[in-house]
Structure formats: C-alpha cells, structure tokens
Design an enzyme around this catalytic site. Structure first.
Site, PDB file in Angstrom:
ATOM      1  N   LYS A 409       0.808  -1.183  -0.040  1.00 33.30           N
ATOM      2  CA  LYS A 409      -0.008   0.048  -0.020  1.00 33.30           C
ATOM      3  C   LYS A 409       0.915   1.374  -0.053  1.00 33.30           C
ATOM      4  O   LYS A 409       0.225   2.357  -0.140  1.00 33.30           O
ATOM      5  CB  LYS A 409      -0.937   0.019   1.200  1.00 33.30           C
ATOM      6  CG  LYS A 409      -1.930  -1.159   1.089  1.00 33.30           C
ATOM      7  CD  LYS A 409      -2.923  -1.199   2.304  1.00 33.30           C
ATOM      8  CE  LYS A 409      -3.642  -2.364   2.186  1.00 33.30           C
ATOM      9  NZ  LYS A 409      -3.234  -3.705   2.029  1.00 33.30           N
ATOM     10  N   ASN A 452      -1.284  -8.526   1.074  1.00 37.15           N
ATOM     11  CA  ASN A 452      -1.966  -9.131   2.417  1.00 37.15           C
ATOM     12  C   ASN A 452      -1.254 -10.508   3.012  1.00 37.15           C
ATOM     13  O   ASN A 452      -0.947 -11.315   1.878  1.00 37.15           O
ATOM     14  CB  ASN A 452      -3.332  -9.238   2.081  1.00 37.15           C
ATOM     15  CG  ASN A 452      -4.083  -7.721   1.686  1.00 37.15           C
ATOM     16  OD1 ASN A 452      -4.311  -6.776   2.592  1.00 37.15           O
ATOM     17  ND2 ASN A 452      -3.844  -7.505   0.403  1.00 37.15           N
ATOM     18  N   GLY A 455      -5.286 -14.644   7.197  1.00 36.80           N
ATOM     19  CA  GLY A 455      -5.475 -14.806   8.599  1.00 36.80           C
ATOM     20  C   GLY A 455      -4.869 -13.649   9.379  1.00 36.80           C
ATOM     21  O   GLY A 455      -4.865 -13.857  10.612  1.00 36.80           O
TER      22      GLY A 455
END
Length: 615
Positions: A409, A452, A455
C-alpha cells in the site's frame, strides 16, 4: 537371533507347509490318486526334504522379518530360499542313496506350491492385520474417492487399510493418462480429476480426499471447486514428508482450508546464512505480538538466538507470546518488554540494556479505514516517528541490521496508512545515506514490502469466516476489488531472507504470486463451508475510505532488480531527499494536533505519488 514364541510358531508353520507342499506335489502329479508305491516314497522322503528346506529357510533369514510388514523383498527371499532348496533336494537324495522314486514333476511342483503357500500366508496375515478383511465386512464405513494416484495416494491407502477411520476407498482419480485404468493397491484409477462429479455419482460417494500434497495449488483449487459445485465434501492429507516421518497419520485427514488453495510453494531459505545472522545473537522484534511480528519470533527462534527481545505495546499480545515461546522452544531466552515505539527514552534504554545485533521493526498501525480520517495524525506518528525512534536507537547502539516491514500500500498510496509506510521507507533510506556518508560499517537499514497475509489481524478472511458462521451475508466492498495474498509463515521467512541479503538502503519486494479477486475469495470460502451463494448471500457495500481496487507492488517510476532468491526482488525506488528528514522530524515533534486535512496535505508534499480522495 533369539528364538521367540512368535518365531517358533512361524517356523512350525513353514515346516508344516513344506510337508504339505511335498505331499501335495505327489497328489497333483497323479491327478489326486497317488499309487501305493509312490505314497510310501512321498512319506519316506519327508524326513530328508523338510529338514533340508527348514535349514535353508533359516539360513536365508526368513524369520527376521515381521509378517505384518511383509512386502516384495520378503517374497524375493522366499523365492530364492525355495529355489536353492529345490536344487539341493535331488542332490541330497542321490548323495545319501535314498532309494525312493521321486518323479521329476514333483521336484518342479513342490517349489511352486511352497512359494504360493508361504508367500500367500504372509500376505494374508498382513491384510488381516491391516483390517482389509475387516473393512470389507463393515459396509457402514463411508465410501470415498481419492484425488491423486501417486506416492501420497499409495501411502494413504496403506494407512486407511491399517486404520479405516470410518472410510473405505472405492476408486482414485488422476490426470495422468498412463495411470487411468490401472490399479493402485488393488483399487482402480477411474478417470481424470475433472470427472470427479461423474464418478462420485456413479460410485455413490459424498466425500473426496485430496492426496496431492505436492501438486500446484491451482490444481487443488480446480478439483476443490469441482467438488464444491457437485456438493461433495473435500478433505486433504498433510504433506507426504510428514506422513512418512510419522509426525502425523491418516487421522490427520481434515477439511480443506483456504490456505491449501491460496498457499504457495515452500520458501527455500539460506539456512547457513541465517544461522550467521541470528544464531547466538541478541535479536529484537518490535510489534512482537502482532500477526507478522509473532511469526517472525517463531521463525527466528528456530535459529537459536542468544536472546529474543519481544517489544510490544499490547499487554495481552505480549503475554500470549511469553506463554507460547517457552513451550515451543524450551531453550530460548526471551526478554518480554512492554513499550511504545514512539517513546524515544524507553526505546533507547531497552536497546542499551539488551544490545541487539539485529532488529526487525514490525510495529505499525496497518488498518486502512481506521487510519484514514480521525486517526490520521496518530497513524503518521506511530508509523513514521516510531520507525525513526527505533532506527535511531538501533544506530546509536551499534545494531548491525535494521529490517523494517513495509506494505504494497506504500506504492502510489491512496490512503494515509500507505503514505505513512512510504515515509517510513524513505526514513530508512535517508538514514542509510547519512550512514554511508560517514564511511563503511554501521547499521544497515533494509525495508521489505509485501501485500496481504492470510489470517492476519484486520484481514478479510477472519471477517468472512464470522459472517459465514452467522449465516451471512458476506460483505465485499466491490465486485472487482483485487488483492495479493501470502501465508504468514511465508511472509516471515522471506522477511528473514531479505534481512540477510540486504546491504543497506534496499526496498525488497516479495513475489506475491497472482492477485485474487476478493469476491471470488468470498465465494470460495462459502463453498468450503458446505453452503452455496443461494443460502449465504454476498453483498457489495462500496469502497471504504482510502481503499483502491487494485494494489501494486511497485510505483510507476520504479523498477526492480533480480536477486539470487527467486521470490525476492529489489525495488529501485525514488531516492529520499536528504533534507526532508529533519524537517519531517520537526513537524512530528510539534505540540499541536493538526487536523486531518493538514496531515494529508503534508503527506502529499513529501510523497508526491500519494493521491488522497480529498485534501
């Protein structure tokens, strides 16, 4: 060899079999009606033939094996022993002038009968011990299909034979045309993996076991989706290495999980290099109770550091790690430290007292919507000032390597969290440039950027699981939103590898594989739960503040260079201006609390690629 009770029984069995085979050879030779003269010859020669065969059997080690594990090597020994005995029998009868008529056909039939009965009895005993006969007598067990017909499937069938676990296999499926139509452990390979629905219906099967531990995840995903569409339950086995090593058994059959489908190939680590970096050294991890930080601690512990310093703001998270690590690594020395990375005096004291050689900086605020508006100032202070404080303390106290965890990001950020992580990268770059200006040596600053992880706290996956358990709906922000995913252990391992390889100033980019549509992820999780989209709906709620449809791993004006590791590349990022670092620190140290718009304007001034929704 000690003659145990079991061995004596086996010897007695073989002696009786040898006598019966010799008499049976006469019986077959004369079509079941042995003339009286030959009957006497058959009986009189038993006293010579049977002891001779028994001696040969003993000499060839037929009583060292365990019948329960009888296999092809045992059959080979039986054939060899019987063959040698068959050659010795006529020689002994001639040498000792045994006056008995022994037809030549008897000398041929006897070893054939002997091999059949001795080998057959051993294999029958193994089948009985492995409950094959018992499983056939218990039709209440559930029929299953096995996807895969390789080594893992063969091992699975053997394990199920010993421990049926309520299942019996009716057939196998495999994409290899060479295997289709053949038998594995006596069970047919019925067809290809894509035919699972057809064969399940024909065989009356509701359950499929994936015996594909080394197959590409795209293959597992394909067969799982086919099973889900056919309403079949899918289970999987652990890795073949774990099964063979005895770490797990067939009782470890479990429902297939998202990790099995989105997982990736194992990471190849430079173990010797990581031992040089970590073994016998004091290692510090900030954010040690978080998703990435805690896994970093577990991975580092394998390399036996002299001490592992756990720096964590959350009391609960730190307590959990303090309880877990000594159980898993009894010889590991740990130093649990409560602290805030923005507290320069406390961080400096911890560094001075613990004297770490390597620091992994994982402490950060990472949740995009939470950090976007009202919490923007705290996001900047924690992610940028916190990085500067820990990096400066590391430099002051002679830390050799400082590894900062960044994010995808940070590339062309549209949110505050991404912009703050890009600033943190720039902070490390700037400190490395100043370090280089003072000559060789000193702390090496390295950043690692990835997407990402499955979990992690704040991930969509735990959220989707709770929504599915509640009966839905599953909320997705946009039908086209796409993200990269990797497992937490893989991310942690690659961070360690990048830390080893970094020479200072690099931004490493992890190979995140193929992007995944979040809507497809939600559908997959619904199917894995045994439901469908008619029962559990997907609702689209719209993009959240700061969220973009597609994540990028490199900015437009960046390029990458390969490294010796196939899953790591180095980003050639825009260099940080040498003068902005002090200006940034002065701004972060201000006493007032700037509003959200002011924070975003300043971020845009320092990170030109940052494009907020509104400033």
């Amino acid at each position: 060899m000690n003659l145990s009770y079991r061995t004596a029984i086996i010897i007695l069995h073989d002696v009786l079999v040898a006598a019966l085979a010799w008499l049976g050879a006469y019986w077959l030779r004369f079509n079941l009606a042995v003339p009286p003269g030959f009957q006497a010859a058959a009986v009189s020669t038993l006293a010579w033939v049977v002891p001779l065969q028994a001696a040969v059997f003993w000499r060839f080690g037929l009583y060292r094996g365990i019948w329960r594990f009888a296999s092809l090597p045992d059959l080979k020994r039986i054939v060899l022993a019987v063959g040698i005995a068959a050659l010795l029998i006529p020689l002994v009868l001639v040498l000792f002038r045994i006056h008995a008529v022994v037809p030549r056909s008897v000398l041929i039939l006897d070893p054939l009968l002997l091999v059949m009965v001795m080998g057959g009895s051993r294999l029958a005993y193994r089948a009985w011990k492995e409950h094959r006969i018992a499983s056939m007598l218990h039709p209440a067990s559930k029929p299953v299909l096995v996807a895969g017909a390789g080594s893992a499937a063969d091992f699975l069938l053997r394990e199920l034979a010993r421990n049926p676990a309520g299942f019996h296999v009716v057939g196998l499926l495999d994409d290899s045309r060479d295997k289709q139509g053949r038998l594995v452990q006596g069970l047919p390979v019925l067809g290809g993996l894509d035919e699972v629905a057809t064969w399940a219906q024909k065989m009356g099967v509701d359950d499929v076991v994936l015996a594909l531990p080394s197959a590409a995840h795209v293959v597992r995903k394909r067969i799982t989706q086919a099973c889900a569409e056919a309403g079949l339950n899918v289970m999987t086995i652990p890795s073949l290495e774990d099964l063979v090593a005895g770490r797990v058994s067939v009782s470890s059959l479990r429902p297939i999980e998202l990790d099995d489908l989105l997982g990736r190939d194992p990471v190849q680590l430079d173990d010797s290099g990581l031992h040089r970096l970590l073994t016998g050294k004091v290692v510090m991890v900030t954010g040690a109770g978080g998703s990435i930080g805690s896994e970093l601690c577990r991975q580092i512990a394998r390399f036996e550091p002299a001490r592992l310093v756990l720096f964590e703001q959350s009391e609960l998270a730190l307590y959990a790690m303090e309880q877990e690590l000594p159980q898993r690594f009894p010889n590991l020395a740990i130093a649990p430290v409560i602290g805030d990375v923005k507290n320069a005096a406390w961080v400096d004291r911890v560094m001075a007292g613990q004297k770490p050689a390597v620091v992994f900086h994982a402490a950060a605020y990472k949740h995009v919507p939470l950090m976007e508006n009202a919490n923007a100032w705290e996001a900047v202070r924690n992610n940028v000032l916190g990085t500067r404080v820990v990096a400066a303390a590391a430099q002051a106290h002679g830390v050799a390597k400082f590894v900062m965890i960044s994010t995808d990001k940070a590339v062309n950020p549209t949110n505050v969290m991404g912009a703050t992580k890009r600033l943190a990268e720039m902070m490390c770059q700037s400190m490395q440039r100043r370090q280089d200006d003072h000559g060789p040596g000193g702390t090496r600053f390295v950043s690692v950027r990835f997407g990402n992880v499955l979990g992690s706290s704040g991930s969509v996956i735990p959220k989707f699981q709770k929504q599915i358990e509640a009966g839905g709906p599953v909320t997705v922000t946009h039908p086209e939103i796409t993200r990269y995913f990797m497992s937490i252990p893989e991310a942690a391992q690659l961070v360690l590898q990048a830390g080893l390889m970094g020479e200072g100033g690099e931004i490493f980019v992890l190979d995140m594989g193929e992007p995944v549509k979040i809507a497809e992820l939600a559908k997959m999780m619904i199917r894995l739960s045994g439901a469908d989209e008619d029962r559990i709906r997907i609702e689209y709620t719209g993009l959240r503040p700061g969220e973009k449809l597609y994540e990028e791993l490199l900015a437009d004006d960046e390029s990458t260079l390969p490294t010796p590791h196939p899953k790591l590349r180095v980003a050639k990022a825009r260099a940080a201006d040498a003068g902005w670092c002090d200006e940034c620190m002065a701004w972060l140290a201000q006493q007032g609390l700037p509003d959200e718009a002011a924070v975003k304007r300043q971020l845009q001034a320092w990170v030109p690629e940052y494009k907020p929704e509104s400033v």
